[in-house]
Structure formats: C-alpha cells, structure tokens
Design a protein around this motif. Structure first.
Motif, PDB file in Angstrom:
ATOM      1  N   HIS A  22       4.721   8.695  -1.903  1.00 51.96           N
ATOM      2  CA  HIS A  22       3.457   9.323  -2.297  1.00 51.96           C
ATOM      3  C   HIS A  22       2.280   8.606  -1.634  1.00 51.96           C
ATOM      4  O   HIS A  22       1.884   7.516  -2.036  1.00 51.96           O
ATOM      5  CB  HIS A  22       3.294   9.333  -3.813  1.00 51.96           C
ATOM      6  CG  HIS A  22       2.115  10.133  -4.286  1.00 51.96           C
ATOM      7  ND1 HIS A  22       2.018  11.500  -4.097  1.00 51.96           N
ATOM      8  CD2 HIS A  22       0.965   9.772  -4.921  1.00 51.96           C
ATOM      9  CE1 HIS A  22       0.879  11.929  -4.600  1.00 51.96           C
ATOM     10  NE2 HIS A  22       0.211  10.908  -5.104  1.00 51.96           N
TER      11      HIS A  22
ATOM     12  N   HIS B 106       4.122  10.815 -10.339  1.00 58.08           N
ATOM     13  CA  HIS B 106       3.590  10.116 -11.513  1.00 58.08           C
ATOM     14  C   HIS B 106       4.439  10.356 -12.764  1.00 58.08           C
ATOM     15  O   HIS B 106       4.973   9.431 -13.338  1.00 58.08           O
ATOM     16  CB  HIS B 106       2.111  10.430 -11.781  1.00 58.08           C
ATOM     17  CG  HIS B 106       1.193   9.961 -10.695  1.00 58.08           C
ATOM     18  ND1 HIS B 106       1.232   8.681 -10.206  1.00 58.08           N
ATOM     19  CD2 HIS B 106       0.233  10.602  -9.979  1.00 58.08           C
ATOM     20  CE1 HIS B 106       0.336   8.538  -9.243  1.00 58.08           C
ATOM     21  NE2 HIS B 106      -0.290   9.688  -9.069  1.00 58.08           N
TER      22      HIS B 106
ATOM     23  N   ASP C  24       0.691   5.726  -3.648  1.00 56.55           N
ATOM     24  CA  ASP C  24      -0.492   6.560  -3.852  1.00 56.55           C
ATOM     25  C   ASP C  24      -1.525   6.196  -2.776  1.00 56.55           C
ATOM     26  O   ASP C  24      -1.195   5.498  -1.818  1.00 56.55           O
ATOM     27  CB  ASP C  24      -1.056   6.396  -5.265  1.00 56.55           C
ATOM     28  CG  ASP C  24      -1.684   7.702  -5.774  1.00 56.55           C
ATOM     29  OD1 ASP C  24      -2.037   8.552  -4.946  1.00 56.55           O
ATOM     30  OD2 ASP C  24      -1.811   7.859  -6.997  1.00 56.55           O
TER      31      ASP C  24
ATOM     32  N   ALA D 294       0.747  13.447   0.190  1.00 54.06           N
ATOM     33  CA  ALA D 294       0.471  14.219  -1.016  1.00 54.06           C
ATOM     34  C   ALA D 294      -0.391  15.455  -0.774  1.00 54.06           C
ATOM     35  O   ALA D 294      -0.474  16.332  -1.619  1.00 54.06           O
ATOM     36  CB  ALA D 294      -0.224  13.324  -2.034  1.00 54.06           C
TER      37      ALA D 294
ATOM     38  N   HIS E  89       1.553  16.520  -8.081  1.00 51.61           N
ATOM     39  CA  HIS E  89       1.252  15.561  -9.147  1.00 51.61           C
ATOM     40  C   HIS E  89       1.597  16.240 -10.477  1.00 51.61           C
ATOM     41  O   HIS E  89       1.083  17.323 -10.756  1.00 51.61           O
ATOM     42  CB  HIS E  89      -0.239  15.215  -9.160  1.00 51.61           C
ATOM     43  CG  HIS E  89      -0.743  14.563  -7.900  1.00 51.61           C
ATOM     44  ND1 HIS E  89      -1.212  15.277  -6.834  1.00 51.61           N
ATOM     45  CD2 HIS E  89      -0.870  13.266  -7.565  1.00 51.61           C
ATOM     46  CE1 HIS E  89      -1.610  14.426  -5.875  1.00 51.61           C
ATOM     47  NE2 HIS E  89      -1.413  13.206  -6.293  1.00 51.61           N
TER      48      HIS E  89
ATOM     49  N   HIS F 118      -1.670   9.246   0.361  1.00 53.48           N
ATOM     50  CA  HIS F 118      -2.789  10.132   0.733  1.00 53.48           C
ATOM     51  C   HIS F 118      -3.410   9.566   2.010  1.00 53.48           C
ATOM     52  O   HIS F 118      -4.249   8.666   1.948  1.00 53.48           O
ATOM     53  CB  HIS F 118      -3.854  10.154  -0.366  1.00 53.48           C
ATOM     54  CG  HIS F 118      -3.442  10.837  -1.631  1.00 53.48           C
ATOM     55  ND1 HIS F 118      -3.810  12.133  -1.940  1.00 53.48           N
ATOM     56  CD2 HIS F 118      -2.695  10.408  -2.682  1.00 53.48           C
ATOM     57  CE1 HIS F 118      -3.313  12.466  -3.129  1.00 53.48           C
ATOM     58  NE2 HIS F 118      -2.636  11.437  -3.608  1.00 53.48           N
TER      59      HIS F 118
HETATM   60 ZN   LIG Z   1      -1.768  11.168  -5.564  1.00 49.13          ZN
END
Ligand SMILES: [Zn+2]
Length: 456
Positions: free
Chosen positions: A66, A258, A309, A125, A221, A68
């Motif tokens: 995951h 998550h 993340d 993501a 998510h 970004h």
């Molecule tokens: Zn995220």
C-alpha cells in the motif's frame, strides 16, 4: 542471456519448505532464477558476473502492498492532526495542486526510497497521474500494480476530482489498455476504489465486474475508521464489508487496505472469499485509525501483507521498519509474545504479499523459474550485530540501512547502496524544489511548533 551468480550467501528462500541455504548461491539468467542452493558449475557461462555475498543475507525482494506515490512530496504536511483534517485540509489540497511533473518527481522519489529499503514490488493505492507513475516505474525498474484514484461521490472533494462512474471506469479501461503488462511485464494496472465514502454502489459493482473480466486486482481502503461503518450503515444499511458482500464485490482479487474495524463475521467473509489484506501499522497508529485484528486474520489463513501507506501518514517508506512495527504492535495489543512472530512477519512481507499482488507464481520466494527479485542485507553494523538468530534479527533490528543491494527482474537497481537507475543527488534537489512549489500552490501553511528566530 546475461547471468549473475550470487555466491556464499545465507539465502532465506521463503519456498514451500521455508528452506534457508547457508553458504548457498543463486544463478540469475535474464530476469529469472535459473538455480539456487548448490549451483551446478556447468550452468554458469564464462561471461557471467560473479558476486560474492559472504557474510550477508539474501531475501526475496520485499513487497509493499500500500503506497501512495503522489504523496511522497507531501511528507510532513499533515503531522499530529485528525484524519479529516489530514485528508481535507492537507493532503487533498496538496495532491490536487499537482501537475504531471510534480507527480513524476514524487513517484520517482518514492520508488527510490523503496529501492533503498529493499522493496522490489509495490501496489499503488491510486493517484491522479497514472501516466507519470508508469513513467517513473518503467525508469526505476520496480514491479508495480498501479491504479487511479477513483471517486464518483463524497463531501469536500476538490472540484476537479468529481467524476461520474462512467468517466472513472472509462479512464481506467484506457489506462489498462495502454499500460497493463508494459515495462517487460513489470507494470500491471489495477482498478481503484478510494473508499466507500467516495464510491457509489453502482461504481463498486461495475468495478468488480471489469476487474474480473480483465483478470486484474482492485485496491480499496476498507473499514479504516469506526465512523466509516457508522456512515455506511446510516446511508446504505450495512457496514462497509457487509455492503461489499451484498454487492458481490468480495473476491480473491480485492485488496482490502487497513481493515481496522472488522467483526468476527466480516473476518470470516474475508476468509470465505479469499479477500487479500494490506496491514499498515505505522499509518494506522499515526493517523489514529486503531489496531487491525491481524493475528485473528492470520489464524484464519487470510493472506495478510504489509504496507507503509503514503509519506504524510507514516512518515517513513521503510518496509524494514514496518516489519518491526507489525510484530510489535500486535504483541502489545494482545499481550502475547508469540503473536505475529518474526518468521510470520517475513511471510507477510514476501510470499503472502505476492498472493495479495496476484503474483504468487512469479515472485515472493526465491525458487527456480521465479522472477529474480531479491535483496542483499548486510548485517555488519553495530545496530544489528550480533547475529544470533538471523530471522529475528532481520525483523527486530535491521532497517533500510542494512539493505545493501536490490535486484528486480534480474537487474541491479541498487548495488552497495548506490542507486544505479538514477542520479540520487539530482533527485534530492528536484524533491526540495518541487515540494516547496506545490505547498505554495496548495496554500498550506504549517504553524511553527517552536518560535523561529531568523538570523540574517
Ligand atoms: Zn492509503
């Protein structure tokens, strides 16, 4: 075809038997592993590159499920704030002030940081400029599942981001046709569903149908905060997972990120439909989402992987540190020292993650015929010696500094800490320049935490 022989290593194969080859070798030919363990000398050609790995550890390349890419330049714009402030007042204005070039620099910098922390594959993501992401991934030599940030509803969205379900699906189909399996097959295009707050039932149903038809994954998510379930119950009558179930959207190609707020029944549904999970411990604590029930999911046999993340929510894109946290937070939560042990954490970052990336036949372990995606760890630093228990040591003491070299698809991306795919110093300058420019454009003013005295 070009051969590389890595010899005399402590090879953690992560194969079916989880064999460790002590003093073993790996022969890479082209982008594949041709031999591993004891390599027959007859297989080695005269012009093969021979590289001695004595005293060091070889692992399958880590898989960060995951990421970004377009948040990399936003590291530090949203610290110590609640999730809604994080999203609406900091990250959305920042990301919506991006252009192609900003996205390219952000993506390139993020890829560079991942290479330096031992990642060879990642799942994105969803960002705005998938073309820029693909350009960065192609150049940086990594393997990736890229997706677009997809939203067809929701409050507080920047106006340029509001799209219809038709527009979102069409744009993703175009990206799929243009980029899927490009860069020697390293780039895959996945479908994105940002969150259920921002995705209509219609879009969810049609996304699942298209992803099934095109045999690709969906990145979403899911159950991030308690308020998400409350809101969806109020507006659609079910919790997020129950609603996805009702819509027929649970399946083996869904990566649920998550998943902090799941009930027992929802965990069972994940097991039943073979839904994949990306656990992001640092982000879940920093943006105060909560503690996902990872030991329970692992016990049920769900494929759980690890993700960092994005840079504003971690703020380190360091999978080595993320492995450490993964093991620690569940021991703390369950008060059980056996919870999520080191060997299980390594599985999550390699072979389980390969399943989550829908690439378990190609990556995630070091075996003959699999892609040559691997890293060399050098344990010879004060913070990681002595090496009494190597597997535990990797998880509990090592950090990205121990990642000495990274090979993806049979190519050196980093060798002895030198990034070979791009000029790192030049990239650092670009990051400083472009991040300041975007912050200015997004009108984000951060308060001083301490009084600053300018000395002229
Ligand atoms: Zn995220």
């Amino acid at each position: 075809m070009k051969q590389i022989l890595l010899k005399n290593a402590y090879i953690v194969s992560m194969n079916g038997k989880r064999e460790i080859f002590n003093g073993g070798s790996i022969l890479i030919e082209g982008n594949l592993i041709k031999a591993i363990g004891k390599v027959d000398l007859k297989l080695i050609e005269n012009d093969a590159e021979i590289y001695d790995v004595k005293g060091k550890i070889i692992l399958p390349g880590l898989i960060n499920t995951h990421v970004h890419l377009s948040q990399q330049l936003g590291r530090g714009i949203a610290d110590d704030v609640d999730l809604l402030t994080w999203l609406r007042e900091r990250v959305w204005p920042y990301e919506s002030s991006f252009d192609y070039e900003a996205s390219l620099i952000s993506s390139t910098a993020c890829c560079a940081e991942m290479i330096k922390s031992g990642v060879t594959t990642f799942l994105e993501a969803g960002g705005q400029y998938v073309e820029a992401m693909a350009e960065a991934v192609e150049k940086m030599g990594l393997r990736a599942g890229l997706s677009k940030s997809v939203m067809d509803q929701g409050e507080g969205l920047p106006s340029t981001w509001v799209k219809t379900a038709d527009q979102e699906l069409e744009a993703q189909k175009e990206l799929f046709d243009k980029y899927h399996n490009t860069a020697d097959g390293r780039i895959k295009i996945w479908f994105g569903l940002r969150t259920i707050f921002n995705n209509s039932d219609d879009l969810i149903v049609r996304t699942k149908k298209m992803a099934d038809e095109l045999e690709t994954g969906i990145h979403m998510h899911i159950a991030e905060i308690a308020a998400e379930n409350d809101f969806i119950k109020e507006t659609r009558g079910n919790s997020t997972v129950e609603q996805l179930h009702r819509l027929g959207a649970l399946g083996k190609n869904l990566l649920a990120v998550h998943t902090v707020w799941l009930t027992d029944r929802e965990i069972d549904l994940f097991r039943l439909y073979d839904v994949k999970v990306s656990h992001n411990p640092a982000a879940a604590m920093k943006v105060v989402l909560g503690f996902a029930r990872i030991p329970e999911m692992l016990e049920k046999g769900i494929s759980v992987s690890i993700g960092t993340d994005g840079a504003p929510s971690n703020n380190r894109m360091d999978m080595m540190r993320e492995m450490y946290l993964t093991s620690l937070i569940h021991k703390g939560r369950t008060l059980n020292p056996k919870s999520v042990p080191a060997e299980q954490v390594l599985e999550m970052a390699t072979i389980h993650a390969a399943k989550c990336a829908l690439l378990e036949n190609e990556i995630g372990s070091l075996e003959i015929g699999k892609k040559a995606d691997l890293i060399i760890l050098n344990p010879n630093s004060l913070h990681s010696l002595p090496l009494h228990d190597p597997i535990a040591n990797i998880v509990y003491t090592m950090s990205s500094e121990n990642v000495e070299s990274t090979i993806c698809d049979g190519k050196w991306l980093m060798k002895e800490r030198n990034l070979l795919v791009m000029d790192e110093k030049e990239l650092i300058e670009k990051v400083k320049e472009k991040s300041a420019e975007v912050k200015e454009r997004a009108k984000i003013n951060l308060p001083n935490r301490f009084p600053v005295v300018d000395i002229l």
